[in-house]
Design an enzyme around this catalytic site. Sequence first.
Site, short mmCIF file in Angstrom:
data_model
loop_
_atom_site.label_atom_id
_atom_site.label_comp_id
_atom_site.label_asym_id
_atom_site.label_seq_id
_atom_site.Cartn_x
_atom_site.Cartn_y
_atom_site.Cartn_z
CG ASN A 32 35.20 70.18 76.35
OD1 ASN A 32 35.71 70.18 75.22
ND2 ASN A 32 34.17 69.41 76.68
CG LEU A 68 29.16 74.88 76.04
CD1 LEU A 68 28.34 74.46 74.83
CD2 LEU A 68 28.83 76.30 76.44
CG PHE A 95 31.88 76.64 66.00
CD1 PHE A 95 31.55 76.35 64.69
CD2 PHE A 95 32.39 77.90 66.28
CE1 PHE A 95 31.74 77.28 63.68
CE2 PHE A 95 32.58 78.83 65.28
CZ PHE A 95 32.25 78.53 63.98
CE LYS A 99 34.41 66.73 64.09
NZ LYS A 99 35.12 67.40 63.04
CB SER A 139 24.64 69.34 60.37
OG SER A 139 25.00 68.30 59.49
CB ALA A 140 23.72 68.99 55.07
CE1 TYR A 163 26.92 66.36 65.18
CE2 TYR A 163 26.13 65.64 63.02
CZ TYR A 163 26.76 66.59 63.82
OH TYR A 163 27.20 67.76 63.26
CE LYS A 167 25.36 69.80 65.12
NZ LYS A 167 26.03 70.87 65.88
CG ASN A 193 29.92 66.63 53.01
OD1 ASN A 193 28.73 66.85 52.80
ND2 ASN A 193 30.37 65.44 53.37
P1 NAD Z 1 35.42 69.94 66.34
O1 NAD Z 1 35.24 68.73 67.17
O2 NAD Z 1 36.73 70.17 65.68
O3 NAD Z 1 35.06 71.25 67.19
C1 NAD Z 1 34.11 71.23 68.24
C2 NAD Z 1 34.79 71.80 69.46
O4 NAD Z 1 33.85 71.82 70.55
C3 NAD Z 1 35.98 70.96 69.92
O5 NAD Z 1 37.11 71.79 70.06
C4 NAD Z 1 35.55 70.37 71.26
O6 NAD Z 1 36.63 70.23 72.14
C5 NAD Z 1 34.52 71.42 71.72
N1 NAD Z 1 33.49 70.91 72.63
C6 NAD Z 1 32.69 69.84 72.47
N2 NAD Z 1 31.85 69.74 73.52
C7 NAD Z 1 32.12 70.77 74.34
C8 NAD Z 1 31.59 71.20 75.59
N3 NAD Z 1 30.64 70.53 76.22
N4 NAD Z 1 32.11 72.31 76.16
C9 NAD Z 1 33.11 73.00 75.55
N5 NAD Z 1 33.65 72.63 74.39
C10 NAD Z 1 33.16 71.52 73.78
O7 NAD Z 1 34.25 69.95 65.26
P2 NAD Z 1 34.03 70.88 63.99
O8 NAD Z 1 34.18 70.03 62.79
O9 NAD Z 1 34.81 72.11 64.10
O10 NAD Z 1 32.48 71.18 64.15
C11 NAD Z 1 32.02 72.37 64.75
C12 NAD Z 1 30.50 72.35 64.73
O11 NAD Z 1 30.04 72.21 63.40
C13 NAD Z 1 29.88 71.20 65.51
O12 NAD Z 1 28.72 71.70 66.15
C14 NAD Z 1 29.51 70.21 64.45
O13 NAD Z 1 28.43 69.40 64.84
C15 NAD Z 1 29.12 71.14 63.31
N6 NAD Z 1 29.23 70.52 61.99
C16 NAD Z 1 30.42 69.96 61.62
C17 NAD Z 1 30.52 69.35 60.37
C18 NAD Z 1 31.82 68.69 59.94
O14 NAD Z 1 31.76 67.85 59.04
N7 NAD Z 1 32.96 69.04 60.51
C19 NAD Z 1 29.41 69.34 59.51
C20 NAD Z 1 28.24 69.93 59.92
C21 NAD Z 1 28.15 70.52 61.17
C1 WQD Z 2 31.66 61.57 52.18
C2 WQD Z 2 31.62 60.47 51.13
C3 WQD Z 2 31.28 58.25 52.00
C4 WQD Z 2 35.10 57.97 54.09
C5 WQD Z 2 29.38 63.38 57.48
C6 WQD Z 2 28.28 63.35 58.48
C7 WQD Z 2 27.44 64.59 58.40
C8 WQD Z 2 28.30 65.84 58.49
C9 WQD Z 2 29.50 65.80 57.57
C10 WQD Z 2 28.27 66.82 60.69
C11 WQD Z 2 30.53 59.43 51.40
C12 WQD Z 2 32.63 58.37 51.32
C13 WQD Z 2 34.05 58.43 53.33
C14 WQD Z 2 35.90 56.89 53.60
C15 WQD Z 2 34.53 56.82 51.63
N1 WQD Z 2 28.81 66.07 59.79
N2 WQD Z 2 33.75 57.87 52.12
N3 WQD Z 2 35.57 56.36 52.38
O1 WQD Z 2 28.97 61.11 55.35
O2 WQD Z 2 28.61 63.04 53.76
O3 WQD Z 2 28.84 63.49 56.17
O4 WQD Z 2 30.19 64.55 57.72
O5 WQD Z 2 27.21 67.37 60.70
O6 WQD Z 2 26.49 64.54 59.41
O7 WQD Z 2 27.47 62.22 58.24
O8 WQD Z 2 30.82 62.80 54.90
O9 WQD Z 2 33.25 62.66 54.55
O10 WQD Z 2 32.09 60.86 55.91
O11 WQD Z 2 31.72 60.97 53.46
O12 WQD Z 2 34.26 56.31 50.56
O13 WQD Z 2 36.86 56.43 54.24
O14 WQD Z 2 32.85 59.75 51.14
O15 WQD Z 2 30.71 57.02 51.73
O16 WQD Z 2 30.02 59.04 50.16
P1 WQD Z 2 29.23 62.51 54.99
P2 WQD Z 2 32.05 61.81 54.77
#
Ligand code: NAD
Ligand code: WQD
Length: 362
Positions: A32, A68, A95, A99, A139-140, A163, A167, A193
């Site tokens: 979207n 979606l 995906f 997030k 996600s972790a 969030y 998951k 990460n």
């Molecule tokens: P992102 O926001 O870059 O990508 C997600 C995409 O989904 C975006 O392009 C957004 O526009 C789209 N979207 C959201 N809701 C929607 C909907 N209802 N319909 C259609 N499109 C929609 O995020 P990302 O970092 O690429 O993450 C992708 C997936 O991985 C997510 O499910 C996120 O929770 C998971 N994840 C991300 C991280 C991270 O740190 N980036 C860590 C663990 C898990």
């Molecule tokens: C990493 C480290 C901060 C920013 C998050 C989500 C998790 C997952 C991945 C989706 C930590 C430190 C950060 C800053 C800092 N997402 N930090 N200054 O918190 O491990 O995970 O993203 O599923 O759910 O919680 O990642 O990159 O935010 O932080 O010192 O400006 O960097 O304290 O120790 P995190 P992060």
Amino acid sequence: MKILVTGGAGYIGSHTCVELLNAGHQVVVIDNLYNSKEEALRRVQEIAGVTGSLHDPDSKLVFYQVDLLDRPALEAVFAAHNGSARAPIQAVIHFAALKAVGESVSKPLEYYHNNITGTIILCQVMAQNGVKDLVFSSSATVYGEDNQPPLVETMPTSATNPYGWSKVMMEQVFRDVCTADPAWNVILLRYFNPVGAHVSGRIGEDPKGVPQNLLPFVTQVAVGLRSQLHVFGNDYPTSDGTCLRDYIHVVDLALGHLKAIERLAARPGVTAYNLGSGVPHSVLEVIAAFERAAGVKIPYQIVARRPGDLPTSYADPSKANRELNWKVQKTLDDICVDAWRWQSQNPKGYVVLWSTNREGGE
Ligand code: NAD
Ligand code: WQD
């Protein structure tokens, strides 16, 4: 194979589209564009050497701007492929989600509605079309705060924010769907990460507003968009007092999805895999690695701990190593070099002058 990628214009989705196309798959993206831009997909075409209109359903990479939550629009996408003479969509990589951890605390209903209702509608429309193979972005964060790293897939799941709970709940939805109908196969990929960018420098992470995550903040400081980094706490029980995380290059992560798609052929039912390196790095180590990679000094200040941060989180990736034949190839130095190439070549991300879906524009 023709694969539907939800959220394919986003950070991890766009990198995964490149690897799917490189491996010869056809890719149908729905997004979207709430947190992404179509420009990312144009660059995916460029990197993968794919031609044709993004809006032609017969292209190798086709894009539908669909939410979606919009069931009729999603049904129309499936009808254009599975209800026609075209090759059918056979599997889905899911995906699409909201997030931002902090935002989820202030907007829980939006997060649950978007992430969980969106997933349920997706599964229903998939089932209507006989598509029952899915790879899910978990996600972790589902390991919560009570497990001791290295984190293993058999550990109990929980969460500390909406969030994370979304998951945990979606994982449960998939378990129940697979129990009710053994024709379903779902691979839950628990990312640690994700960081870095494609080696071309053409696609990467383009956060909306102030970056909440460490690496995008560091790269924005390096490029001069922000004056200094705040390091959240140096009094944790770790080697240098800053938190330890398992950083994984986004291209390694993308390749994990390719392995998961292959694994679906073995009809695994529902199963989870950690995608991480297994090697934790501290915040100060990341800063030092980035300074080496970019040749730029990162000014930083130690500030108070960020609420909710765990001292240490890293994967035991041995199940993915063994069963997916997958392991990370790239180092923290590679991550920093690639993140810097992306940020320095695209200081404001995917700047597109002709349209924007974000309030306030660029
Ligand atoms: P992102 O926001 O870059 O990508 C997600 C995409 O989904 C975006 O392009 C957004 O526009 C789209 N979207 C959201 N809701 C929607 C909907 N209802 N319909 C259609 N499109 C929609 O995020 P990302 O970092 O690429 O993450 C992708 C997936 O991985 C997510 O499910 C996120 O929770 C998971 N994840 C991300 C991280 C991270 O740190 N980036 C860590 C663990 C898990
Ligand atoms: C990493 C480290 C901060 C920013 C998050 C989500 C998790 C997952 C991945 C989706 C930590 C430190 C950060 C800053 C800092 N997402 N930090 N200054 O918190 O491990 O995970 O993203 O599923 O759910 O919680 O990642 O990159 O935010 O932080 O010192 O400006 O960097 O304290 O120790 P995190 P992060």
